[in-house]
Design an enzyme around this catalytic site. Structure first.
Site, short mmCIF file in Angstrom:
data_model
loop_
_atom_site.label_atom_id
_atom_site.label_comp_id
_atom_site.label_asym_id
_atom_site.label_seq_id
_atom_site.Cartn_x
_atom_site.Cartn_y
_atom_site.Cartn_z
N ASP A 245 -28.37 48.22 -31.25
CA ASP A 245 -29.35 48.48 -30.13
C ASP A 245 -29.07 50.04 -29.73
O ASP A 245 -28.06 50.82 -30.00
CB ASP A 245 -29.34 47.70 -29.03
CG ASP A 245 -30.85 47.62 -28.30
OD1 ASP A 245 -31.65 48.50 -28.48
OD2 ASP A 245 -31.14 46.60 -27.55
C1 NOJ Z 1 -33.52 48.93 -26.47
C2 NOJ Z 1 -34.02 47.51 -26.51
O1 NOJ Z 1 -32.78 46.47 -26.10
C3 NOJ Z 1 -34.33 47.08 -28.09
O2 NOJ Z 1 -34.89 45.74 -27.81
C4 NOJ Z 1 -35.40 47.99 -28.83
O3 NOJ Z 1 -35.48 47.62 -29.76
C5 NOJ Z 1 -34.55 49.43 -28.65
N1 NOJ Z 1 -34.15 49.66 -27.30
C6 NOJ Z 1 -35.65 50.53 -29.42
O4 NOJ Z 1 -36.74 50.86 -28.52
#
Ligand code: NOJ
Length: 749
Positions: free
Chosen positions: A291
């Site tokens: 993430d």
């Molecule tokens: C953080 C989020 O937790 C995740 O779900 C997302 O896909 C990413 N950012 C990218 O935007």
């Protein structure tokens, strides 16, 4: 012809040759037509080029996290990016892809990721709302449409489905998930993967799914986002892991790490999770992405002293791609030289990523998702709008309906629409709205206006207050309007940014002065329905006590207003059922239907007896239980039938019930089956969902709904952590929700 193109042709040629002669030497898990191509490409890549493939950078088109790489275009040219996210549109994706294809030595195509969480340009109800439809076909179809739209704009990788089971509505991200039940979430996850990936990844309208957030991100302490997770392996395996596994089994090609730690080990450095469980046990052979900046976050987590060490921990744990930390890019070469990570691990990560680029057909045509004609014709189509409208209606949950307040009588002459969510286009999108645009959204006001052309009523609206506002200065105008109408609709709830990432709340009641506004309007005694917009279960005990009718509309996306208006006027009949328990108050959280009995359950004969597991200031029961939702018609359950009362391990048992529609409307009922294993080698929940059927029953008619159970439905992790069934008696409940219906029992010999 540029350098990249020459090499591109050379590699393709080489790969074709190798593919022809070495396929049988490849181990079975990777024995497919692309692995040999990957292997030959790997052989001619420099270490820097390999590391470049592991880097995922955000473009500046959307902001979905804390830091930005402003120089991402330069980094692509330097071969320091394997994938880009937050970039879409044919023109932009073509330009970025050209940088990779034409300006780098090997011309390896980029992947383009995006958070296509509930639609791309056509936005569907938020995932929690979708789950309330209990309709796998609709869910799959919505992601099929999302994939068609997203790929028409250059995207080939969706950061969805998010399938984190959660029992805590304070956590803002429950809006993105499929609710509190493991089994239902597993079905939904699999349906979503199928919707995105469909049958053939080489098609230009399919994209790869990304299961997230691995693992147990939905169980943060106190519902605070990113917070610590600590639980037994039994709970992890039994309640939190199955939905991810179901997605892997459905073929999901990528998995995203979670921000949290589990039992002291942050997910992004958790070797057990990614190497042993995901790959060795479950056989996953796609790639793992972190993430946002999660590798960097190993430092504040307190398991790495610096960025280099963080990168080493992550690679060794089996994390292939680094989203936004730039740590692999900056430090991995040195770590390799120092022997802190192995070339084998690096090669494996690169191979996992390249394999998927081949599977998508990107090496054959890096611009396969860049088709202007598709972009012009396949987005926001009439058909997808109609589908989205129906999906909204299927996702709404009727929570209360006293005195048949709903549906609105077709003879009504004047409707007052009051509240901050009456006409807010932007809020209809819900959180994570990808390429969705507020201007495409139909608000409740607009939906009702359109409907007035059919049913001929006057519609006026007043805002009353803003969502978070403390001022009551606009109340009077709203009250006067309500007085002048013969029907009132109150559009209340959260605004769209009160749920989603980094949006945990400690008070999940109606924000601001909305309850006060509702009290004043309801006190006028007019027929009044509250239409609730929310990204999570809310504590609305007072609203429930006072309002004659409540319809939970969540955030419905582009077609919100039309879908809700269909329900309000019975052009669609509500059938949605809750997939998350609504607590009475925050003190009851975590609350879920499949709790344990404890050694001191509340006594039926004396619920107030002190020394039982209960609160002294509130009941244990929620406001609305899991599986709950009303219809305009009435369903009666009777004539329970079991084909036998005892089953063996090689047998199956059939449980059926007769469901009659005794009301005045044709309607759809979601018939649910729950089981309780009364005595086990470890304690079992008081009930667990084991089956459901969504059935349409015309008024005055009845259907027999049957469920077939085998021992597979009776398995759990026993005292030795073996996934097994145990002989004994099982109680069951078959009915309209998790608390009411007809009870019975059978015995497994
Ligand atoms: C953080 C989020 O937790 C995740 O779900 C997302 O896909 C990413 N950012 C990218 O935007």
């Amino acid at each position: 012809m540029k350098r990249g193109e020459n090499l591109y042709i050379l590699i393709i040629g080489l790969s074709v040759f190798i593919a022809g002669c070495s396929l049988d030497k490849i181990p079975p898990s990777t024995n497919n037509k692309y692995q040999s191509k990957v292997d030959s490409l790997l052989k001619i890549m420099t270490v820097e080029e390999k590391i470049g493939q592991l880097n995922l950078l955000s473009s500046s088109w959307d902001v979905t996290g804390p830091t930005m790489n402003k120089n991402y275009k330069q980094l692509i040219k330097e071969g320091k990016a394997g994938a880009i996210f937050n970039a879409f549109s044919v023109d932009y994706v073509t330009r970025l892809q050209k940088l990779a294809i034409e300006e780098t030595r090997l011309g390896i195509p980029l992947l383009f990721g995006y958070d296509v969480v509930h639609g791309h340009r056509t936005i569907f109800p938020i995932p929690l709302a979708q789950s309330c439809s209990w309709d796998m076909e609709l869910i799959e179809q919505s992601d099929r449409i999302a994939a068609i739209e997203a790929t028409a704009e250059g995207v080939n990788w969706s950061f969805a489905p998010m399938i984190d089971v959660s029992r805590d509505p304070r956590w803002g991200r429950v809006s993105e998930g499929a609710g509190e039940d493991t089994w239902l979430a597993s079905l939904i996850g699999a349906a979503r993967v199928k919707g995105f990936q469909d049958k053939d990844l080489t098609d230009n309208n399919t994209l790869i799914a990304c299961v997230k957030h691995f693992a147990a991100y939905g169980a943060p302490q106190a519902g605070r986002d990113y917070h610590t997770v600590d639980m037994s392996e039994r709970s992890l395996r039994e309640y939190y892991l199955p939905p991810y596994q179901a997605c892997i089994e459905a073929g999901a090609r990528t998995v995203m790490t979670s921000f949290n730690e589990i039992a002291g080990v942050p997910s992004t450095s958790n070797r057990w999770l990614f190497r042993e469980l995901l790959r060795d046990e479950w056989g996953f052979n796609g790639f793992v992405v972190t993430d946002y900046t999660s590798i960097y976050e190993l430092i504040p987590h307190g398991v790495a002293t610096d960025s280099a060490m963080a990168g080493e921990l992550a690679l060794r744990a089996g994390i292939d791609m680094d989203m936004q930390s730039n740590i692999y890019s900056k430090h991995l070469k040195k770590s390799l030289d120092m022997g802190k990570v192995s070339m084998k691990d690096l090669d494996q990560a690169v191979s996992n990523i390249l394999l998927i680029k081949y599977q998508l057909g990107l090496f054959d045509d890096p611009y396969k998702y860049c088709n202007v004609q598709r972009e012009d014709t396949e987005i926001l189509t009439q058909k997808s709008q109609q589908f989205a409208r129906e999906f909204v209606a299927q996702s709404c949950v009727l929570l209360k309906n006293e005195n048949n307040t709903l549906p609105i009588s077709r003879s009504v002459k004047k409707i007052a629409l009051i509240g901050p969510l009456s006409n807010s286009k932007d809020d209809m999108l819900g959180n994570w709205s990808a390429a969705g645009r507020a201007e495409d959204c139909v608000t409740l006001y607009e939906g009702l206006k359109e409907k007035s052309k059919t049913y001929n009523y006057k519609l006026e609206y007043a805002i009353g207050c803003n969502v978070l506002e403390e001022s009551t200065s606009n109340f009077n105008k709203a009250i006067e309007l309500a007085k002048s109408a013969d029907y009132v609709i109150l559009a209340l709830g959260e605004h769209r940014h009160l749920s989603g990432e980094a949006a945990s709340r400690t008070d999940i009641g109606l924000p601001g002065v909305q309850q006060q506004l509702a009290n004043k309007i309801i006190a006028l005694g007019k027929p009044t329905v509250v239409v609730l917009f929310n990204g999570r279960p809310l504590t609305i005990q007072e609203l429930n006590d006072k309002a004659p009718a409540i319809l939970d509309a969540w955030f419905g996306g582009t077609q919100s207003g039309n879908g809700i208006a269909d329900i309000l006027f019975a052009d669609a009949i509500p059938s949605g059922k809750l997939t998350m328990t609504f607590p009475k108050n925050v003190g009851q959280i975590p609350i879920h239907y499949n709790m344990k009995n404890t050694g001191r359950p509340v006594r039926d004969e004396n619920p107030l007896y002190k020394f039982t597991s209960r609160y002294i200031d509130a009941e244990n029961e929620p406001l609305y239980p899991f599986g709950y939702g009303l219809s305009y018609t009435k369903f009666d359950y009777k004539n329970l039938l079991l084909n036998k009362e005892e089953i063996t391990s090689t047998d199956s048992i059939q449980i059926s019930v007769e469901v009659s529609n005794t009301g005045n409307y044709d309607g759809t009922e979601i018939v649910q089956l729950y089981l309780q294993d009364i005595v086990g080698s470890v304690t079992r929940p008081v009930k667990e969902l084991k089956g459901f059927k969504k059935v349409f029953i015309p008024k005055g008619e009845k259907v027999t709904v049957s469920f077939t159970l085998t021992v597979n439905d009776l398995k759990f992790y026993d005292i030795n952590m073996n996934y097994k069934f145990e002989p004994g008696t099982f109680n069951f409940l078959i009915g309209p929700n998790s608390v009411s219906g007809i009870k019975g029992a059978f015995t497994l010999l």
